[in-house]
Design a protein around this motif. Structure first.
Motif, PDB file in Angstrom:
ATOM      1  N   ALA A 308       0.829  -1.207   0.000  1.00  0.00           N
ATOM      2  CA  ALA A 308       0.000   0.000   0.000  1.00  0.00           C
ATOM      3  C   ALA A 308       0.862   1.255   0.000  1.00  0.00           C
ATOM      4  CB  ALA A 308      -0.924  -0.008   1.221  1.00  0.00           C
ATOM      5  N   ALA A 309       1.963   1.233   0.775  1.00  0.00           N
ATOM      6  CA  ALA A 309       2.859   2.394   0.803  1.00  0.00           C
ATOM      7  C   ALA A 309       3.565   2.555  -0.535  1.00  0.00           C
ATOM      8  CB  ALA A 309       3.875   2.239   1.925  1.00  0.00           C
ATOM      9  N   LEU A 310       4.035   1.458  -1.112  1.00  0.00           N
ATOM     10  CA  LEU A 310       4.727   1.533  -2.402  1.00  0.00           C
ATOM     11  C   LEU A 310       3.810   2.069  -3.492  1.00  0.00           C
ATOM     12  CD1 LEU A 310       6.771  -1.795  -2.311  1.00  0.00           C
ATOM     13  CD2 LEU A 310       7.721   0.509  -2.461  1.00  0.00           C
ATOM     14  N   ILE A 311       2.582   1.555  -3.542  1.00  0.00           N
ATOM     15  CA  ILE A 311       1.667   2.035  -4.582  1.00  0.00           C
ATOM     16  C   ILE A 311       1.290   3.488  -4.308  1.00  0.00           C
ATOM     17  CG2 ILE A 311      -0.644   1.513  -3.662  1.00  0.00           C
ATOM     18  CD1 ILE A 311       0.641   0.483  -7.141  1.00  0.00           C
ATOM     19  N   GLY A 312       1.239   3.858  -3.013  1.00  0.00           N
ATOM     20  CA  GLY A 312       0.975   5.250  -2.663  1.00  0.00           C
ATOM     21  C   GLY A 312       2.062   6.184  -3.168  1.00  0.00           C
ATOM     22  N   ILE A 313       3.327   5.746  -3.041  1.00  0.00           N
ATOM     23  CA  ILE A 313       4.453   6.534  -3.540  1.00  0.00           C
ATOM     24  C   ILE A 313       4.346   6.704  -5.057  1.00  0.00           C
ATOM     25  CG2 ILE A 313       6.956   6.505  -3.919  1.00  0.00           C
ATOM     26  CD1 ILE A 313       7.151   5.085  -1.146  1.00  0.00           C
ATOM     27  N   LEU A 314       4.063   5.607  -5.744  1.00  0.00           N
ATOM     28  CA  LEU A 314       3.976   5.644  -7.208  1.00  0.00           C
ATOM     29  C   LEU A 314       2.841   6.547  -7.674  1.00  0.00           C
ATOM     30  CD1 LEU A 314       4.508   1.824  -7.812  1.00  0.00           C
ATOM     31  CD2 LEU A 314       6.111   3.631  -8.461  1.00  0.00           C
ATOM     32  N   VAL A 315       1.695   6.446  -7.029  1.00  0.00           N
ATOM     33  CA  VAL A 315       0.543   7.261  -7.433  1.00  0.00           C
ATOM     34  C   VAL A 315       0.785   8.726  -7.102  1.00  0.00           C
ATOM     35  CG1 VAL A 315      -1.905   7.695  -7.001  1.00  0.00           C
ATOM     36  CG2 VAL A 315      -1.088   5.349  -7.284  1.00  0.00           C
ATOM     37  N   ALA A 316       1.337   9.004  -5.917  1.00  0.00           N
ATOM     38  CA  ALA A 316       1.608  10.388  -5.535  1.00  0.00           C
ATOM     39  C   ALA A 316       2.622  11.026  -6.478  1.00  0.00           C
ATOM     40  CB  ALA A 316       2.109  10.441  -4.097  1.00  0.00           C
ATOM     41  N   ALA A 317       3.670  10.286  -6.830  1.00  0.00           N
ATOM     42  CA  ALA A 317       4.667  10.817  -7.760  1.00  0.00           C
ATOM     43  C   ALA A 317       4.053  11.079  -9.131  1.00  0.00           C
ATOM     44  CB  ALA A 317       5.839   9.842  -7.878  1.00  0.00           C
ATOM     45  N   TRP A 318       3.184  10.178  -9.566  1.00  0.00           N
ATOM     46  CA  TRP A 318       2.561  10.307 -10.884  1.00  0.00           C
ATOM     47  C   TRP A 318       1.711  11.575 -10.981  1.00  0.00           C
ATOM     48  CZ3 TRP A 318       3.387   7.854 -15.341  1.00  0.00           C
ATOM     49  CH2 TRP A 318       2.464   8.030 -16.371  1.00  0.00           C
ATOM     50  N   HIS A 319       1.048  11.926  -9.902  1.00  0.00           N
ATOM     51  CA  HIS A 319       0.131  13.066  -9.927  1.00  0.00           C
ATOM     52  C   HIS A 319       0.786  14.375  -9.480  1.00  0.00           C
ATOM     53  CE1 HIS A 319      -3.327  10.740 -11.094  1.00  0.00           C
ATOM     54  NE2 HIS A 319      -3.146   9.887 -10.090  1.00  0.00           N
TER      55      HIS A 319
END
Length: 404
Positions: A308-319
């Motif tokens: 969940a943290a890893l996908i959160g990092i990826l999504v936050a960086a993307w946006h």
């Protein structure tokens, strides 16, 4: 009547043939089912496998398994450090290395010491030292009565990350220091005293441009009132992060962590850097339950991340429009470069999967993006984990997304 019966019979035959063809055509399983199947490999405990996939265009989760499970992340830890560094320092941040003079210039002689102070540049080279030497010469100095004081005080003096296995030192990363030249290599040797080695190399660089130095190099701390005589800057942080992630470079990750501590908490330590990383993740609304940041590289077995943290990092960086370009470009491209050069080399994944790998004896991971449409994270642990089967599961998971 006979003709009508023939037509009816032919119609029935056609309908039967179409029905048989439809029955014979393989049914495509739902995407979530295929992703689950990709993870089904032997020798990797499913209870220690976490994975998430998100559709970036629709903003919905399309697959999730054990997403809150805290696992050892290996080098996927570098994603957290990269995100924090780009957020806190900015993509254009540059690392300084500075020469100070303690004393005074009398004619062409500097009466006193010169100080070479490092501020954590992981890319400092002997070429940079030569540039600094020319700057000193340009100040009119031809002789130094003292020596070269090597100042690494911007960071602490710990040479390894916390809780590293003994053989990680030098094998997995050069000795850590705020003042390191050519990644602590000199004349074919890897030094255990990078700052002192840097001071000695600077003394040689000065001699090569016609500046004589009377005394040897030694460790020290610059006087706050010392006069600045020269300075050099690294490449932008965006380029440094790209090297770190594509090559999974532990040394760079550890120095970036300490840099975050020095900038955000005025303390160039791994612990201060870890707090800075957590703060950056929290401010981006990334879930931190189960997350433990200990080092920057992911070598420490005490680190914990969740899918969940890893996908959160990826999504936050993307946006984030400032972070997205350097963050995405820092990831290895499947079948093309970095740690993915020899993985996912076939279509449809080749060239369209960008991801960060992670490997230790007890952890294997792959997290990144697919075609700019999906973000995914796969994190697997074992005692030890089977790297062959773990990577096979990761690659199949990414390939399923690439086929969409």
């Amino acid at each position: 009547m006979r003709r009508r019966a023939i037509v009816t019979f032919a119609t029935l035959l056609t309908a039967a043939a179409l029905a048989a063809a439809a029955a014979a055509k393989p049914q495509i399983a739902p995407l979530a089912t295929r992703l689950a199947g990709a993870l089904a490999v032997p020798h990797v405990p499913q209870s220690q496998t976490a994975a998430v996939a998100v559709d970036l265009t629709e903003g919905r989760t399309i697959f999730a398994r054990h997403q809150a499970l805290a696992l050892v992340p290996a080098s996927n830890q570098k994603l957290a450090v990269a995100f924090a560094a780009l957020s806190v320092l900015g993509p254009e941040h540059r690392f300084d290395t500075t020469v100070y003079g303690e004393g005074q210039l009398v004619g062409r002689t500097w009466k006193g010491d010169l100080v070479l102070k490092g501020f954590g540049d992981p890319t400092l080279t002997h070429g940079d030292l030569r540039s600094l030497a020319y700057q000193v010469r340009a100040e009119g100095i031809r002789r130094v009565t003292g020596g070269i004081e090597a100042d690494e005080s911007y960071f602490d003096s710990r040479r390894t990350g916390p809780a590293w296995k003994s053989y990680y030192y030098l094998d997995e990363s050069p000795a850590l220091s705020a003042l390191t030249v050519d990644r602590a290599h000199f004349r074919g040797w890897l030094t255990r005293e990078p700052a002192l080695s840097a001071g000695r190399q600077f003394r040689l660089a000065l001699r090569s441009v016609g500046v004589a130095v009377g005394r040897p190099a030694h460790l020290g701390v610059a006087d706050p009132l010392a006069e600045q005589l020269g300075s050099t800057e690294s490449a932008p942080l965006a380029r440094i992060v790209r090297f770190m992630n594509q090559e999974s470079d532990n040394f760079t990750a550890e120095l970036l962590l300490k840099q975050l501590g020095a900038v955000d908490e005025a303390s160039g330590t791994s612990a201060a850097g870890a707090r800075a990383v957590r703060r950056a993740l929290r401010e981006a609304a990334i879930p931190l339950a189960g997350v433990r940041i200990v080092d920057g590289s992911g070598l420490s077995p005490q680190n914990r991340l969740t899918a969940a943290a890893l996908i959160g990092i990826l999504v936050a960086a993307w946006h984030n429009p400032m972070i997205r370009p350097p963050f995405v470009q820092s990831l290895a491209v499947a079948g093309v470069n970095g740690t993915l050069e020899d993985r996912l080399r076939a279509t449809p994944a080749r060239g369209v999967v960008r991801a960060k790998t992670g490997t230790t004896s007890e952890s294997s991971a792959l997290s990144g993006y697919v075609r700019g449409r999906f973000a995914f994270a796969v994190l697997q642990n074992g005692r030890p984990v089977s790297h062959y089967w773990a990577r096979r599961a990761q690659d199949r998971f990414a390939a399923v997304l690439a086929a969409q």
